[in-house]
Structures are given as C-alpha cells and as structure tokens.
Design an enzyme around this catalytic site. Structure first.
Site, PDB file in Angstrom:
ATOM      1  N   GLU A 124    -100.249  11.966  18.612  1.00  0.00           N
ATOM      2  CA  GLU A 124    -100.864  12.158  17.517  1.00  0.00           C
ATOM      3  C   GLU A 124    -100.985  10.880  16.159  1.00  0.00           C
ATOM      4  O   GLU A 124    -101.296  11.087  16.030  1.00  0.00           O
ATOM      5  CB  GLU A 124     -99.384  13.320  17.560  1.00  0.00           C
ATOM      6  CG  GLU A 124     -99.769  14.035  16.207  1.00  0.00           C
ATOM      7  CD  GLU A 124    -100.913  14.456  15.428  1.00  0.00           C
ATOM      8  OE1 GLU A 124    -101.707  15.391  16.262  1.00  0.00           O
ATOM      9  OE2 GLU A 124    -101.548  13.943  14.433  1.00  0.00           O
ATOM     10  N   GLY A 182     -90.813  -1.699   6.283  1.00  0.00           N
ATOM     11  CA  GLY A 182     -90.562  -1.526   8.247  1.00  0.00           C
ATOM     12  C   GLY A 182     -92.686  -0.237   7.935  1.00  0.00           C
ATOM     13  O   GLY A 182     -93.347  -0.029   8.819  1.00  0.00           O
ATOM     14  N   ASP A 196    -106.805  -2.579  12.140  1.00  0.00           N
ATOM     15  CA  ASP A 196    -105.596  -1.553  11.521  1.00  0.00           C
ATOM     16  C   ASP A 196    -106.792   0.514  11.979  1.00  0.00           C
ATOM     17  O   ASP A 196    -106.465   0.911  12.233  1.00  0.00           O
ATOM     18  CB  ASP A 196    -104.464  -1.597  11.863  1.00  0.00           C
ATOM     19  CG  ASP A 196    -103.261   0.114  11.913  1.00  0.00           C
ATOM     20  OD1 ASP A 196    -102.743   0.444  12.814  1.00  0.00           O
ATOM     21  OD2 ASP A 196    -102.937   0.493  11.030  1.00  0.00           O
ATOM     22  N   LYS A 200    -107.615   3.596  14.286  1.00  0.00           N
ATOM     23  CA  LYS A 200    -108.196   4.723  13.746  1.00  0.00           C
ATOM     24  C   LYS A 200    -108.848   5.547  13.210  1.00  0.00           C
ATOM     25  O   LYS A 200    -108.842   6.379  14.239  1.00  0.00           O
ATOM     26  CB  LYS A 200    -106.676   4.614  12.647  1.00  0.00           C
ATOM     27  CG  LYS A 200    -105.310   4.530  12.595  1.00  0.00           C
ATOM     28  CD  LYS A 200    -104.597   3.838  11.962  1.00  0.00           C
ATOM     29  CE  LYS A 200    -103.265   3.906  11.740  1.00  0.00           C
ATOM     30  NZ  LYS A 200    -102.575   3.494  10.492  1.00  0.00           N
TER      31      LYS A 200
HETATM   32  N1  HSE Z   1     -99.185  -0.078  10.225  1.00  0.00           N
HETATM   33  C1  HSE Z   1     -99.333   0.908  10.109  1.00  0.00           C
HETATM   34  C2  HSE Z   1     -99.882   1.677   8.482  1.00  0.00           C
HETATM   35  C3  HSE Z   1     -98.203   1.785  10.728  1.00  0.00           C
HETATM   36  O1  HSE Z   1     -99.537   0.798   7.683  1.00  0.00           O
HETATM   37  O2  HSE Z   1    -100.409   2.196   8.685  1.00  0.00           O
HETATM   38  C4  HSE Z   1     -98.579   3.266  10.945  1.00  0.00           C
HETATM   39  O3  HSE Z   1    -100.060   3.008  12.308  1.00  0.00           O
END
Ligand code: HSE
Length: 385
Positions: A124, A182, A196, A200
């Site tokens: 998830e 973070g 990234d 997704k």
């Molecule tokens: N680096 C990713 C973002 C972290 O900024 O969405 C969460 O997947």
C-alpha cells in the site's frame, strides 16, 4: 504477541516503529494482541537507543525464527531488498513494503511467490504515501472496469513546484527544503526526473489493467527543464503545471506517461499543493473518483505500511485480489498523434487553430505533439489535462 521484523531502519522503518508505539493500544484492540518488533536489520547499530538490542546484520537470523510472522521491507533500492523479500516469502513469512522500485520490477514474481507459499505480499505504501489507493483500487472498485488513472504521484516535485509558484523560490532552494522535510528520495534524481512517479503509475496500471510494463518503456519527462516563465504565465490564469502520471486503456493498447502537464483552474488536480498527492481514477460504473492525501513523509508512509501489517496479522491467509503479469512493452502506445489542448510558448500565432492568447504563450485546441513538433519549434509546450 505477534513478532515482526523491519528491514531497513531509515525514515520509513523508523516511522513504522513510531506508529506501532504511538498507537499500541488501538492496534492491540484491533488485533487482540500486541505487536512486537523482534528484529531490525540495518547497517547501523543504533547504539544507546531502545532499538539496539533488536539490531541484526544477517537476514538469516530473521528467516530462521519461526515466531516472525511478517517482514516489513523498507530498505529502498532493488538489491538486496528483492532477494530478502523473496527469501522471506519462501520461508513462509508475509512481506509488506513501501519499496516501489521492487514492486515495479519484481512485483509479479513476489506476488506469485507469496501465493505459492500461502502468505501475502502487500505494498500500500508504494504509491501515494499515506493515501489508501492500492486496496481501494483492488477491493472497492473490484467489479468496475477502470479506463484511466491520472495523478500527482510524487510529493517532492509537487512540493517543489508549489514552492516555486507561491514563493518564487529557485528550483535548488525548493529541492533543499523538500529534502530537509524528508520527502525526497536519497537520490533526488528519482523524484525530479520523474522516475519515482513512473514506478508508481506502472504499479497502478498493473493493478488496474493486469500487466506490469517495464518502467524503461514508459515515456517520462521530469521537472528539471521547467522554466519559471511558464509557471508565471499560467499562474496569471489560475492554471498550474503539475508532474502527472497517466495511464489510459484504449482498445488493446495502453497510453502511459509521466510528464509536466497543465491543470487549468477548474481541474481538481490544480488545487493539490505541497507534498500532497491526488489520484483520479475513472471507471465505467462509478465514473470519477479521486484519492487525496499526504503522498510522502515519514508518518504518512508508515501509516500505509502499518495498515498492511495489521491487515495481514488479522487475516494471514486471506487471498488478495491483487495480481498482474509482466506486460510486453510493444503494447504501450508510442504514437504522438493524439489531439489535445496544448499550452505552447512561442512567438508566432498558431494560425489555423482555435486558440487563446496568454501573456507570451497560447492555449491551442485540438492539436497533436507531432503537429507541434513539425510546424513550430516552441520554447516550451505542455499538454493541458
Ligand atoms: N519521494 C517520494 C515522493 C516519496 O516525494 O513522493 C514517497 O514515495
């Protein structure tokens, strides 16, 4: 007492421990017993902390303990996260993860291995941070045919774009602020180049359409070439540039991309700011449904991992409605002839097209990428959603 192990005690792993501790009473109430973190696998020793006694260096210690029912993999990176997850599943332990790189590349294999070993593999937290999206997509919309998914899938870039737009911050200053909070991956390249978000959208498309395509085959453009001028021109009409992940089924092909797109003021994605993510799903029964929430950060991500942990500990042998195969990249549409409205920054008027003039750019209707590239050499152009 249910014993679990955490692989990788960084931002997300530490967040899991924090949530398990902070909400221990609620979790015990739901589960009927306590959750104990039996082992933490990490390179660091965490000397002088309450976790010191739990630190192990060898995955085999965890695999050999029959009391460990579940492993939470929050190491990041492909290796050895994949091998550790695979061996945990083969040892009869369920695995939960926030690691989208592993899910995107090895998800089909890991799901199959979980099935063969009568355990579960849940992820998830791999998309949308704390937003429940994977389970709703697989369970709540199980009987609906999904036609498209469009979303802001990366909190860091949305935060950066928002800082640039609202504070006039430079790209570097905004990125540093995202890292300080973070949000950004260890290597910000993954965020700012769109990799990234690409992983997704691959995961969401796999769940919606049944096939996981290799991420290398997906068209991808990040935000590093974005010019503040375009942000400003669009801001004058209340429009925003957002890094969008999109997957759409058309007959037997799939259109899939990650790239900056324009959201006009009336598009709900335009109002999603900061580290928030928004994911619009369209299907043939419900129509449109939108998922919104914190897409990155320690506790939002930990929230999603802990929900998977509880889900599994409550129903260890539930058969999940999550499955997909590996897709052939030839099925991905590479065609650039689809007609849309585009924001185009160029000097000459787009004669012959229906358009709206902005301050130094145009919104041109019913035009394709091919046409734009053949006719003009614009300074910048972005599809309007
Ligand atoms: N680096 C990713 C973002 C972290 O900024 O969405 C969460 O997947």
């Amino acid at each position: 007492m249910k014993k679990i192990a955490i692989l990788g005690f960084g931002i997300v792993g530490g967040g899991i421990a924090e949530v398990l501790e902070q909400n221990a009473d609620q979790i015990e109430h739901q589960l009927g017993e306590k959750i104990e973190i039996g082992y933490i696998l990490d390179r660091l020793d965490f000397k002088g902390t309450k976790y010191e006694s739990k630190i192990v260096k060898d995955i085999q210690t965890i695999l050999d303990d029959p009391e460990v029912a579940l492993v939470a993999e929050t190491m990041g990176g492909l290796h050895p996260a994949y091998e550790f997850s695979l061996s945990a599943l083969q040892a009869g332990k369920s695995v939960v993860t926030s690691n989208k790189a592993v899910v995107a590349k090895y998800g089909a294999t890991l799901l199959q291995t979980a099935k063969e070993n009568g355990v579960r593999y849940l992820f998830e937290a791999s998309v949308g941070g704390g937003i429940p999206i994977i389970r709703p997509l697989c369970d709540s919309l199980a009987g609906n045919k999904i036609s498209s998914i469009t979303g802001i899938l990366n909190g860091t870039t949305n935060f950066i774009l928002n800082e640039m737009e609202s504070k006039g911050a430079s790209f570097e200053t905004a990125l540093a602020a995202a890292q300080k909070n973070g949000y950004a991956e260890k290597d910000p390249t993954d965020d700012i180049e769109g990799y990234d978000a690409k992983r997704k959208i691959c995961i969401l498309a796999a769940l919606a359409f049944g096939k996981m395509y290799p991420e290398e085959a997906v068209a991808c453009e990040g935000i590093t070439n974005l010019d503040l001028r375009d942000v400003e021109i669009l801001s004058d009409i209340g429009a925003k540039i957002k890094l969008i992940g999109h997957a759409k089924k058309t007959d037997n092909r799939l259109i899939m991309y990650v790239r900056p797109c324009v959201c006009l003021a009336d598009n709900p994605l335009a109002s999603i700011s900061g580290v928030y993510n928004g994911i619009m799903v369209e299907d043939n029964v419900l129509g449109q449904v939108m998922f919104y929430g914190k897409g990155a950060g320690r506790l939002p991500t930990a929230s999603a991992v802990v929900s998977d942990i509880l889900n599994i500990l409550i129903s260890p042998s539930k058969v999940d409605l999550i499955s997909f195969q590996t897709g052939n990249k030839e099925e991905l549409c590479k065609d650039k002839s689809g007609k849309h409205t585009f924001y185009i920054r160029m000097e000459q008027e787009p004669v012959g097209y229906s358009y709206r003039a902005l301050n130094g750019a145009y919104l041109v209707d019913d035009i394709s990428r091919n046409e734009i590239e053949e006719k003009w050499k614009p300074t910048a152009y972005y599809q309007v959603l």
